[in-house]
Write a protein that holds these residues in place. Structure first.
Motif, PDB file in Angstrom:
ATOM      1  N   PRO A 135     -36.163  -7.902  -1.140  1.00 33.62           N
ATOM      2  CA  PRO A 135     -36.799  -8.026   0.182  1.00 33.62           C
ATOM      3  C   PRO A 135     -37.943  -7.024   0.368  1.00 33.62           C
ATOM      4  N   ALA A 136     -39.059  -7.500   0.897  1.00 30.08           N
ATOM      5  CA  ALA A 136     -40.225  -6.689   1.256  1.00 30.08           C
ATOM      6  C   ALA A 136     -40.919  -6.062   0.064  1.00 30.08           C
ATOM      7  N   GLU A 138     -43.195  -7.329  -1.977  1.00 31.67           N
ATOM      8  CA  GLU A 138     -44.627  -7.585  -1.956  1.00 31.67           C
ATOM      9  C   GLU A 138     -45.323  -6.858  -0.807  1.00 31.67           C
ATOM     10  N   ALA A 139     -44.613  -6.697   0.299  1.00 32.41           N
ATOM     11  CA  ALA A 139     -45.214  -6.046   1.473  1.00 32.41           C
ATOM     12  C   ALA A 139     -45.485  -4.570   1.226  1.00 32.41           C
ATOM     13  N   VAL A 140     -44.635  -3.919   0.416  1.00 29.55           N
ATOM     14  CA  VAL A 140     -44.788  -2.473   0.212  1.00 29.55           C
ATOM     15  C   VAL A 140     -45.457  -2.148  -1.118  1.00 29.55           C
ATOM     16  N   SER A 155     -37.441  -3.825  -8.108  1.00 31.05           N
ATOM     17  CA  SER A 155     -37.495  -5.272  -7.907  1.00 31.05           C
ATOM     18  C   SER A 155     -38.151  -5.945  -9.112  1.00 31.05           C
TER      19      SER A 155
END
Length: 323
Positions: A135-136, A138-140, A155
């Motif tokens: 989760p997240a 790609e966002a971070v 990841s």
């Protein structure tokens, strides 16, 4: 920042390249702790890789391929047990024979079944294990320092990578916190005492070899169903022997084995990264030297940096019950 990203990429490659070594090393840990020297890790990985890729290609399922890889690898482990435990044969000879049979049979069957020169067809999505994005991630990813570590190192790996590293604490718990582990270690040190206590030495060693077969099967499946996307001739490329070296380097301890395999994985990743790149003072190094570097450093490390490695006392010695 570019240097940091390069380091993260090398460490990411280190994790991926160390997984088959780690699984094979833990596999050898189970058998050698029980007193069975298993030089056939290479062969069991190879048949696992072929069986996994072949079954996944035919049945279009990665999990069926994994199950077949484990089944065939355990079958070869039982052959080794039948020769070295039941018939008290030479464990080195049995292991070498398994390696030869695996090397030849995978090519012959691959050519007979798929007519691609011993290869299996390239695995399609669904037939191989894909990377799991946390989760997240790609966002971070663009966040300084922590972003690349989370997105690249934690990841983005397949389920078999997480399984391999989860097996390290699990193996430690089995060996040092369970009755089975206590008995297995005892049968590797003094099988006569275990036999005197009314415990079957042969059955304990067979169970240890089943664990070995499971882990080498997963290691082979990782090579063909994650790292390569299909089986190719001799794809293990000596990883079973490197795993044995890592096991000696780790002194037959699971946590040490993980760090030893990460070290060898790092050497391999660094060699790949440095191929064709000029080095200070030395200049451009031949590709062949960089490919040989992990194996050369393995010998150097084993020769001079681990001190005296004492294997289980009953290792490699067939047990003959006293009458």
């Amino acid at each position: 920042m570019d240097t940091f990203n390069a380091i993260v990429q090398v460490l990411d490659s280190t994790i991926r390249l160390s997984v088959p070594l780690l699984l094979a090393c833990l596999a050898g840990l189970y058998s050698e702790r029980a007193g069975i020297f298993d030089i056939g890790l290479e062969g069991k990985m190879l048949v696992g890789a072929f069986a996994g890729a072949a079954a996944a290609s035919v049945f279009h399922s990665a999990f069926i391929g994994l199950g077949m890889a484990i089944l065939i690898s355990v079958a070869f482990a039982m052959v080794h047990g039948f020769a070295s435990i039941t018939h008290r044969g030479n464990q080195i000879v049995s292991g070498v024979a398994i390696n030869f049979v695996a090397a030849g049979s995978t090519i012959i069957l691959g050519q007979a079944w798929f007519q691609q020169g011993g290869r299996t067809p390239a695995l399609q999505p669904g037939e191989r294990f894909e990377a799991i994005v946390w989760p997240a991630a790609e966002a971070v990813r663009n966040m300084p320092i922590l972003g690349p570590i989370y997105a690249e190192l934690i990841s983005g790996h397949s389920i078999l990578v997480y399984f391999a590293f989860a097996m390290v604490p699990f193996t430690w718990w089995v060996l040092f916190r369970t009755r089975f582990g206590l008995r297995m270690r005892a049968v590797g040190e003094n099988p006569a005492a275990v036999d005197t206590a009314g415990i079957s030495v042969a059955w304990l060693r067979y169970r240890a070899l089943i664990c070995t077969g499971i882990l080498t099967g997963v290691a082979g499946a990782y090579l063909s169903m994650v790292q390569n996307g299909g089986f190719v001739k001799d794809m293990t490329a000596g990883k079973g022997y490197i795993a044995l070296a890592a096991l000696i380097f780790a002194k037959w301890k699971p946590v040490n084995a993980m760090f030893a395999c990460l070290l060898f994985g790092f050497l391999d990743a660094a060699a790949i990264r440095l191929q064709g790149s000029p080095l200070p003072i030395i200049g451009k190094v031949p590709v062949q030297f960089m490919q040989a570097l992990p194996y050369v450093l393995t010998v150097v490390l084993l020769a001079g940096f681990i001190g005296k490695a004492i294997p289980p006392r009953a290792g490699g010695v067939p047990y003959v019950k006293e009458r």
